[in-house]
Design a protein around this motif. Structure first.
Motif, short mmCIF file in Angstrom:
data_model
loop_
_atom_site.label_atom_id
_atom_site.label_comp_id
_atom_site.label_asym_id
_atom_site.label_seq_id
_atom_site.Cartn_x
_atom_site.Cartn_y
_atom_site.Cartn_z
N VAL A 175 -31.77 -4.82 -98.67
CA VAL A 175 -31.97 -6.13 -99.27
C VAL A 175 -33.44 -6.53 -99.21
CG1 VAL A 175 -31.45 -8.58 -99.06
CG2 VAL A 175 -29.62 -6.88 -98.81
N THR A 185 -33.64 -7.36 -109.02
CA THR A 185 -32.70 -8.49 -109.09
C THR A 185 -31.31 -7.99 -109.44
OG1 THR A 185 -33.27 -8.84 -111.43
CG2 THR A 185 -34.50 -10.12 -109.78
N ALA A 186 -30.30 -8.86 -109.16
CA ALA A 186 -28.91 -8.52 -109.44
C ALA A 186 -28.37 -9.47 -110.50
CB ALA A 186 -28.07 -8.60 -108.17
N SER A 242 -25.46 -8.42 -102.51
CA SER A 242 -25.63 -9.48 -103.50
C SER A 242 -24.28 -10.00 -103.97
CB SER A 242 -26.42 -8.95 -104.71
OG SER A 242 -27.71 -8.53 -104.32
N GLN A 252 -22.92 -12.31 -101.33
CA GLN A 252 -23.58 -13.62 -101.38
C GLN A 252 -23.06 -14.45 -102.55
OE1 GLN A 252 -27.85 -13.39 -101.46
NE2 GLN A 252 -28.13 -15.60 -101.78
N ARG A 253 -22.91 -13.81 -103.71
CA ARG A 253 -22.38 -14.51 -104.87
C ARG A 253 -20.98 -15.04 -104.60
NH1 ARG A 253 -23.39 -15.80 -110.56
NH2 ARG A 253 -21.34 -16.51 -111.24
#
Length: 807
Positions: free
Chosen positions: A593, A602-603, A702, A705-706
């Motif tokens: 990360v 970026t994702a 990611s 986190q989303r």
């Protein structure tokens, strides 16, 4: 205006070779036109532009515009792929080789009209497309497997069609430049040699074969409108293009002269009506080619039938002209004419054979009603056309002695050899009906084939299970399912529903074994009863029910009734609401990360439909590269791919570098409860070879986190098929040994056990998944059914080779 000029300047600086070639083509073409006007010359040969003639376009404004577009697209792509120096080298070398070797054919054409003129015509002008095609084929060696294959197949198909059907000198130059570019690219590209043809996905196989069929449909049209048609397949174009409306002098059904064969090879469609009649059979190939893009099995057999008919038509037409080859010009041409006629028969047959051999890549079956409708429409059209021909013949003043030959003439491509010797004595109305009957019939076939092939409108119910699939989808969204829940909506599954409709089971049947896709889905209080009822339903049909990949708790319902289980995988999940990257075990995740943040990676979380087109193309290329590196066909069953990612309910998570280049992609399947999404399950994982280490860890972090921000309760890293972390699992009458063998064989190819170790980096909870079966006697068949569910296209040769490699 300033912004536009700035973009042009940046493009010129980024692609200087493309800019120079663009300017040279524009200046030499305009200069050549001016010089011709001033000198009042008819051709460019008299204009002293050498050595810049290779850049000049002399066939009109439209050709110049198309060439300039070709320079921007093809040379620009080449310069991006392999750099400016290699682009210049490829441009020069392929031009010199293509035009140089092509010019040597003049040595064969010793008297100016013999063999060389038959194969190449009399065109001698240079063509910029020789260099353009050679350059892009050279650059294809530096592209990924997807675009390398597409560039080469499309280039070879187009060049071959022009050479074989039109046969001009410029077509030969382009073909030689293509071959030179292929070899030069492999020499320039550093790295291990790529020998043989890399494996392609079903989707890519469809694209490639669809392209070949479309080109084979366009080729005869090119020949029919060409002023000088002298390619090897010119006889095939003549078979399609001529008929009772346009008789060829000297051709009779019982004998022929060299004049007949020369007339066939020289025939040209000179008006729109004749061209429409001539290309009617080719429209069927066009529809079939579009259907192949959509994976239609019906389109495969349609193209096979048309190709076989064209091959038979060519064989019949020229088989009835035994004197043609000997009488044409002289003995020097006999070999060329023979090869040309043979090629006109063999090429369609070869295309049909390839389609038959690769038919398994076309999995979309048309609805039965569409096939029945097609058959009825074609049969009615055949009856109507035949009736019209016979009625017209009976109405003429002169009695036709053999009306059955009229029926044959009405069937299309075979008509050129039927009535040419009697055309002068036939009534004009009958001649018109004979000429129009065949093309009209082919037009009806083409129109009727649109729906079953999905050429325009894809069949929404390809496997006849659309209603059941929608029912399963609705039940999943309302009540949910287990780990494999959303996989039950995929193509290839069959369905069973309980009598009250509150639960269902998705399964795949191989022989007498029905392997479920996980456990039942639907309302939780109805699932246990559904397992028992489904097993009883299978027994009533003479099948053995096998519940594959269910949890141990769900399996308890079956073990209480005497069923046995064996472990097959482990589900790894975590709660994103409480998950963090802290802790020693997650050091690799934290490092990935932090590295992504430093490098600007970026994702992007999105549905497939909302992804930018450029991103979609890159994902398809990455997936094709992944497939090409495997020695086995694509796996299915509980493993998705690009087709499953297109589901609007599925989400993709894409890793992008600062320039927008896709580095890796994952897909996530929804889990529902009470009508809302409460979890996501990881499915597809793909990355480029150039992606930095840790990009997959970054994507999963990611995603967590989303999901934490969205309040999602469960993130499942899914189950690695045939892989377990626990060792020493008890054997079960050989089926465990079989699955272990399969898992070990597939490990170097798909890395399931490595995937299990990857998931352990995130500290998930592991839940064993088992296979539940009722009868140990059926274990050998169960093992084969599970393997077939994952690898339905696995051939015996591939299976033996993999087992040998394992041993």
């Amino acid at each position: 205006m300033t912004a536009v000029w700035s973009r042009i300047v940046r493009s010129v600086r980024r692609y200087p070779v493309t800019a120079v070639v663009f300017v040279l083509v524009l200046l030499t073409s305009v200069g050549g036109l001016v010089a011709r006007v001033v000198a009042r010359t008819a051709t460019l040969d008299a204009v002293p532009l050498s050595p810049f003639r290779v850049f000049a376009v002399t066939t009109g404004v439209v050709a110049l515009v198309l060439t300039l577009v070709g320079v921007v697209v093809l040379v620009g792509a080449s310069e991006r792929l392999m750099g400016g120096r290699r682009t210049v080298l490829a441009f020069v070398v392929t031009t010199v080789v293509g035009t140089g070797l092509g010019a040597l054919t003049a040595l064969v054409d010793q008297d100016g009209r013999q063999v060389g003129s038959l194969l190449l015509g009399r065109a001698t002008s240079f063509d910029p497309w020789t260099a353009l095609v050679g350059t892009i084929v050279t650059a294809s060696a530096f592209a990924g497997p997807l675009w390398r294959r597409r560039i080469r197949v499309n280039a070879v198909a187009v060049v071959a069609a022009l050479l074989l059907y039109a046969g001009h000198a410029s077509d030969l130059y382009a073909a030689l430049a293509t071959a030179a570019g292929w070899l030069l690219g492999d020499l320039l590209r550093r790295g291990p040699a790529r020998l043989g043809w890399t494996r392609s996905s079903h989707r890519e196989t469809r694209v490639l074969l669809g392209t070949v069929v479309l080109v084979s449909a366009v080729g005869p049209v090119i020949a029919l409108v060409s002023r000088a048609r002298v390619g090897l397949l010119a006889p095939l174009a003549a078979v399609v293009g001529t008929g009772p409306v346009t008789p060829v002098h000297g051709c009779r059904a019982d004998s022929a002269s060299g004049e007949c064969l020369r007339g066939l090879l020289a025939y040209r469609a000179t008006d729109p009506w004749t061209l429409v009649l001539a290309v009617a059979p080719l429209l069927v190939l066009l529809v079939a080619g579009l259907g192949l893009f959509r994976g239609s099995r019906f389109a495969v057999w349609l193209a096979v039938v048309v190709d076989v008919v064209l091959a038979v038509a060519a064989a019949v037409t020229y088989g009835l002209l035994p004197a043609g080859a000997a009488a044409l010009h002289g003995a020097e041409n006999r070999f060329v004419v023979t090869v040309s006629v043979i090629a006109s028969v063999v090429v369609p047959l070869a295309t049909a054979l390839v389609l038959v051999l690769l038919r398994r890549s076309f999995t979309v079956l048309p609805a039965r009603r569409r096939v029945v409708t097609f058959a009825v429409v074609v049969l009615v059209a055949l009856v109507v056309v035949t009736t019209v021909v016979l009625v017209t013949a009976a109405s003429t003043r002169e009695t036709v002695a053999d009306p059955l030959r009229l029926v044959v003439a009405a069937l299309g491509p075979l008509s050129p050899v039927v009535f040419w010797d009697r055309l002068a004595s036939l009534d004009p109305a009958l001649r018109f009906v004979l000429g129009a009957a065949g093309p009209v019939l082919w037009l009806v076939v083409a129109g009727a084939a649109v729906r079953p092939t999905g050429a325009v409108e894809p069949d929404a119910d390809a496997d006849g299970l659309r209603e059941s699939r929608l029912r399963a989808r609705t039940l999943l969204e309302a009540a949910g399912g287990d780990t494999f829940g959303w996989m039950t909506t995929w193509q290839g599954n069959a369905y069973w529903f309980s009598d009250d409709g509150r639960a269902g089971v998705a399964f795949r049947r191989n022989g007498r074994v029905a392997v479920t896709v996980g456990g039942p889905f639907g309302w939780p209080d109805a699932r246990d009863a559904a397992m028992v009822d489904f097993a009883r339903w299978c027994d009533d049909n003479g099948w053995t029910a096998v519940f594959y990949g269910i949890g141990t708790e769900a399996a308890g319902t079956l073990t209480a009734q005497g069923w046995e289980t064996l472990p097959v995988a482990e589900d790894a999940d975590l709660d994103p609401r409480t998950w963090t990257t802290s802790g020693k075990k997650k050091q690799d995740v934290r490092t990935a990360v932090n590295k992504a943040d430093r490098e600007g990676i970026t994702a992007l979380w999105s549905s497939w439909q909302d992804l930018p087109p450029a991103t979609v193309r890159q994902i398809e290329a990455i997936s094709e590269e992944w497939v090409s590196e495997r020695e086995l066909p694509e796996m299915g069953f509980t493993l998705g791919g690009i087709d499953e990612m297109r589901d609007p309910a599925v989400r993709t998570l894409v890793a992008l570098d600062p320039e927008g280049t896709v580095l890796a992609v994952t897909s996530w399947l929804p889990s529902h409860r009470a009508g809302r999404v409460v979890g996501w399950t990881l499915d597809v994982m793909r990355r480029t070879n150039a992606a930095p280490n840790g990009v997959m860890e970054f994507l999963v972090a990611s995603a967590a986190q989303r999901m934490r921000d969205d309040g999602v309760e469960r993130l499942s890293l899914s189950a690695a098929p045939l892989a377990q972390s626990a060792e020493g699992a008890p054997a079960a009458e050989g089926v465990q040994d079989l699955l272990d063998l399969v898992g070990g064989v597939l490990e170097p190819v798909y890395g399931f056990r490595s995937l299990l170790r990857f998931k352990a980096k995130f500290g998930p909870e592991l839940h064993p998944l088992v296979l539940a079966y009722p009868d140990p006697v059926a274990l050998p068949a169960i093992g084969v059914a599970v393997v077939r569910a994952y690898l339905p296209d696995l051939s015996l040769r591939q299976a033996v080779a993999l087992v040998r490699g394992r041993s």
